[in-house]
Design a protein around this motif. Sequence first.
Motif, PDB file in Angstrom:
ATOM      1  N   ALA A   5      53.338 -14.108 -17.638  1.00  0.00           N
ATOM      2  CA  ALA A   5      54.179 -14.904 -16.854  1.00  0.00           C
ATOM      3  C   ALA A   5      54.987 -15.742 -17.675  1.00  0.00           C
ATOM      4  O   ALA A   5      56.216 -15.973 -17.465  1.00  0.00           O
ATOM      5  CB  ALA A   5      53.674 -15.598 -15.739  1.00  0.00           C
ATOM      6  N   PHE A   6      54.439 -16.599 -18.556  1.00  0.00           N
ATOM      7  CA  PHE A   6      55.168 -17.193 -19.519  1.00  0.00           C
ATOM      8  C   PHE A   6      55.960 -16.577 -20.273  1.00  0.00           C
ATOM      9  O   PHE A   6      56.985 -17.034 -20.753  1.00  0.00           O
ATOM     10  CB  PHE A   6      53.992 -18.271 -20.290  1.00  0.00           C
ATOM     11  N   ASP A   7      55.680 -15.463 -20.902  1.00  0.00           N
ATOM     12  CA  ASP A   7      56.497 -14.825 -21.892  1.00  0.00           C
ATOM     13  C   ASP A   7      57.855 -14.400 -20.971  1.00  0.00           C
ATOM     14  O   ASP A   7      58.945 -14.212 -21.398  1.00  0.00           O
ATOM     15  CB  ASP A   7      55.685 -13.340 -22.152  1.00  0.00           C
ATOM     16  N   ARG A   8      57.722 -14.012 -19.678  1.00  0.00           N
ATOM     17  CA  ARG A   8      58.927 -13.740 -19.155  1.00  0.00           C
ATOM     18  C   ARG A   8      59.939 -15.004 -18.842  1.00  0.00           C
ATOM     19  O   ARG A   8      61.085 -14.851 -18.988  1.00  0.00           O
ATOM     20  CB  ARG A   8      58.620 -13.388 -17.528  1.00  0.00           C
ATOM     21  N   LEU A   9      59.342 -16.043 -18.801  1.00  0.00           N
ATOM     22  CA  LEU A   9      60.044 -17.173 -18.688  1.00  0.00           C
ATOM     23  C   LEU A   9      60.787 -17.650 -20.016  1.00  0.00           C
ATOM     24  O   LEU A   9      62.233 -18.119 -20.171  1.00  0.00           O
ATOM     25  CB  LEU A   9      59.409 -18.504 -18.318  1.00  0.00           C
ATOM     26  N   VAL A  10      60.300 -17.166 -21.136  1.00  0.00           N
ATOM     27  CA  VAL A  10      60.755 -17.227 -22.412  1.00  0.00           C
ATOM     28  C   VAL A  10      61.866 -16.157 -22.481  1.00  0.00           C
ATOM     29  O   VAL A  10      63.202 -16.596 -22.915  1.00  0.00           O
ATOM     30  CB  VAL A  10      59.979 -16.998 -23.605  1.00  0.00           C
ATOM     31  N   GLU A  11      61.650 -15.059 -21.861  1.00  0.00           N
ATOM     32  CA  GLU A  11      62.588 -13.939 -21.819  1.00  0.00           C
ATOM     33  C   GLU A  11      63.895 -14.455 -21.053  1.00  0.00           C
ATOM     34  O   GLU A  11      65.079 -14.086 -21.341  1.00  0.00           O
ATOM     35  CB  GLU A  11      62.165 -12.710 -21.247  1.00  0.00           C
ATOM     36  N   GLY A  12      63.661 -15.237 -20.058  1.00  0.00           N
ATOM     37  CA  GLY A  12      64.854 -15.684 -19.060  1.00  0.00           C
ATOM     38  C   GLY A  12      65.200 -17.024 -19.650  1.00  0.00           C
ATOM     39  O   GLY A  12      66.283 -17.652 -18.838  1.00  0.00           O
ATOM     40  N   SER A  13      64.853 -17.638 -20.959  1.00  0.00           N
ATOM     41  CA  SER A  13      65.574 -18.678 -21.461  1.00  0.00           C
ATOM     42  C   SER A  13      65.131 -20.168 -20.598  1.00  0.00           C
ATOM     43  O   SER A  13      65.980 -20.950 -20.762  1.00  0.00           O
ATOM     44  CB  SER A  13      67.055 -18.703 -21.804  1.00  0.00           C
ATOM     45  N   LEU A  14      64.155 -20.077 -19.990  1.00  0.00           N
ATOM     46  CA  LEU A  14      63.783 -21.544 -19.371  1.00  0.00           C
ATOM     47  C   LEU A  14      62.638 -22.010 -19.850  1.00  0.00           C
ATOM     48  O   LEU A  14      62.457 -23.058 -19.517  1.00  0.00           O
ATOM     49  CB  LEU A  14      63.055 -20.787 -17.841  1.00  0.00           C
ATOM     50  N   ALA A  39      60.570 -14.740  -9.960  1.00  0.00           N
ATOM     51  CA  ALA A  39      60.918 -14.057  -8.425  1.00  0.00           C
ATOM     52  C   ALA A  39      62.529 -14.572  -8.571  1.00  0.00           C
ATOM     53  O   ALA A  39      63.125 -13.284  -7.841  1.00  0.00           O
ATOM     54  CB  ALA A  39      60.470 -14.850  -7.375  1.00  0.00           C
ATOM     55  N   ASP A  40      63.098 -15.347  -9.057  1.00  0.00           N
ATOM     56  CA  ASP A  40      64.467 -15.526  -8.926  1.00  0.00           C
ATOM     57  C   ASP A  40      65.333 -15.133 -10.080  1.00  0.00           C
ATOM     58  O   ASP A  40      66.698 -15.309 -10.360  1.00  0.00           O
ATOM     59  CB  ASP A  40      64.877 -17.002  -8.617  1.00  0.00           C
ATOM     60  N   LEU A  41      64.566 -14.541 -11.075  1.00  0.00           N
ATOM     61  CA  LEU A  41      65.217 -13.924 -12.125  1.00  0.00           C
ATOM     62  C   LEU A  41      65.136 -12.274 -12.360  1.00  0.00           C
ATOM     63  O   LEU A  41      64.336 -11.760 -11.831  1.00  0.00           O
ATOM     64  CB  LEU A  41      64.533 -14.340 -13.573  1.00  0.00           C
ATOM     65  N   PRO A  42      66.319 -11.749 -13.145  1.00  0.00           N
ATOM     66  CA  PRO A  42      66.326 -10.426 -13.126  1.00  0.00           C
ATOM     67  C   PRO A  42      65.477  -9.725 -14.092  1.00  0.00           C
ATOM     68  O   PRO A  42      65.883  -9.292 -15.153  1.00  0.00           O
ATOM     69  CB  PRO A  42      67.772 -10.162 -13.349  1.00  0.00           C
ATOM     70  N   LEU A  43      63.948 -10.119 -14.031  1.00  0.00           N
ATOM     71  CA  LEU A  43      63.075  -9.789 -15.105  1.00  0.00           C
ATOM     72  C   LEU A  43      62.099  -9.068 -14.456  1.00  0.00           C
ATOM     73  O   LEU A  43      61.749  -9.029 -13.243  1.00  0.00           O
ATOM     74  CB  LEU A  43      62.417 -11.093 -15.711  1.00  0.00           C
ATOM     75  N   ALA A  44      61.386  -8.295 -15.251  1.00  0.00           N
ATOM     76  CA  ALA A  44      59.987  -7.315 -14.725  1.00  0.00           C
ATOM     77  C   ALA A  44      59.067  -8.417 -14.375  1.00  0.00           C
ATOM     78  O   ALA A  44      58.988  -9.422 -15.015  1.00  0.00           O
ATOM     79  CB  ALA A  44      59.886  -6.351 -15.916  1.00  0.00           C
ATOM     80  N   PRO A  45      58.331  -7.928 -13.424  1.00  0.00           N
ATOM     81  CA  PRO A  45      57.096  -9.070 -12.960  1.00  0.00           C
ATOM     82  C   PRO A  45      56.024  -8.858 -14.186  1.00  0.00           C
ATOM     83  O   PRO A  45      55.835  -7.866 -14.752  1.00  0.00           O
ATOM     84  CB  PRO A  45      56.782  -8.194 -11.805  1.00  0.00           C
ATOM     85  N   PRO A  46      55.535  -9.994 -14.323  1.00  0.00           N
ATOM     86  CA  PRO A  46      54.335  -9.922 -15.411  1.00  0.00           C
ATOM     87  C   PRO A  46      53.157  -9.007 -15.101  1.00  0.00           C
ATOM     88  O   PRO A  46      52.718  -9.109 -14.018  1.00  0.00           O
ATOM     89  CB  PRO A  46      54.055 -11.381 -15.500  1.00  0.00           C
ATOM     90  N   GLY A  47      52.642  -8.419 -15.981  1.00  0.00           N
ATOM     91  CA  GLY A  47      51.314  -7.627 -15.842  1.00  0.00           C
ATOM     92  C   GLY A  47      50.135  -8.432 -15.788  1.00  0.00           C
ATOM     93  O   GLY A  47      49.099  -8.131 -15.254  1.00  0.00           O
ATOM     94  N   THR A  48      50.199  -9.669 -16.438  1.00  0.00           N
ATOM     95  CA  THR A  48      48.959 -10.503 -16.507  1.00  0.00           C
ATOM     96  C   THR A  48      49.523 -12.079 -16.431  1.00  0.00           C
ATOM     97  O   THR A  48      50.714 -12.153 -16.393  1.00  0.00           O
ATOM     98  CB  THR A  48      48.433 -10.393 -17.998  1.00  0.00           C
TER      99      THR A  48
END
Length: 141
Positions: free
Chosen positions: A74-83, A61-70
């Motif tokens: 959610a974990f893929d998005r954290l990889v994209e955000g380098s977290l 929610a605090d990152l400029p990333l698309a929300p996860p569809g599943t």
Amino acid sequence: MERLIVERKLDSLQRCLARIAAKCPETADALKADVDLQDVLVLNISRAVQMCVDLATHLIADLPLAPPGTMGEAFDRLVEGSLMDAALALRMKKAVGFRNIAVHAYDAIDWDIVFAIASRHLGDFRAFAHVVALRLDGEAA
């Protein structure tokens, strides 16, 4: 990120992991023979996975990333955000897969997998909690 909510979820996650560790039997056969232990482990593993997904969505929610569809995304998005790294994300996505079976197809649970998670993979949940705690500490600075 709402610090108090995240801290409470991290505490809940730690309680689930402690309960799993405390109740994990010595062998998979012992788990297969004890319905009560099965219930305790599956419930707490499922809760731990859900807490991790909830925590991931708070970070996203605090990152400029698309929300996860599943839940797994959610974990893929954290990889994209380098977290977090991709290897941990993959292990967490596998945990989501287990949770989905536990919630939606309880009769299909493989007790050897439950034993493996409880006896060898709690570190994945702890590693994820560390990712969240680092982000939380970074926001406090």
